[in-house]
Design a protein around this motif. Structure first.
Motif: not given
Length: 145
Positions: A128-132, A51-54, A123-124
């Motif tokens: 998260l971004s809309a794409d994530q 998901l490429m979370l920051s 919360h998610l």
């Protein structure tokens, strides 16, 4: 006469112990665990890299889990306990009013559980971004099939 009385006492004690054992067993039935309507957090953790979370997102989710988990666990334990009590009330032919009260308590606890799961999804969605979030939703729905 004394022998008959002692036999009756022993029989009553055996029945009492069997009933108590049944109550204890009924309270811990794993199948009574509240099955979540949506459960995204474990999937999010599992697919953190995909998901490429920051770093900030990872920290926000960790903070949320730390804050929310005790309440979720408490509600799930309550549901399991109440279902065990209802099971035994039905089997022991307890008064219908007692059974109805237990059913109402279970319904209220289930709603609390749904509300907690809903807060988690929100919360998610905010973290998260809309794409994530869309990718996470696809992963979750694919796992249900």
């Amino acid at each position: 006469m004394k022998t008959t009385f002692k036999t009756l006492q022993r029989g009553a004690l055996v029945l009492l112990l069997m009933s108590a054992a049944g109550l204890a067993a009924a309270k811990g039935v794993p199948g009574d665990g509240a099955i979540p309507v949506v459960e995204l957090m474990p999937l999010t953790m599992k697919h953190e890299a995909d998901l490429m979370l920051s770093t900030e997102q990872i920290q926000s989710l960790a903070d949320y889990r730390k804050q929310a988990m005790p309440g979720r666990v408490m509600v799930q334990k309550k549901i399991i306990e109440l279902r065990g009590q209802l099971r035994m009330a039905m089997l022991d032919n307890r008064p219908q009013a007692e059974r109805d009260a237990l059913m109402q308590q279970i319904a209220e606890a289930e709603v609390q559980h749904f509300q907690g799961r809903n807060r988690c999804v929100e919360h998610l969605r905010q973290t998260l971004s809309a794409d994530q979030f869309a990718r996470l939703t696809r992963l979750y729905l694919d796992g249900l099939r």
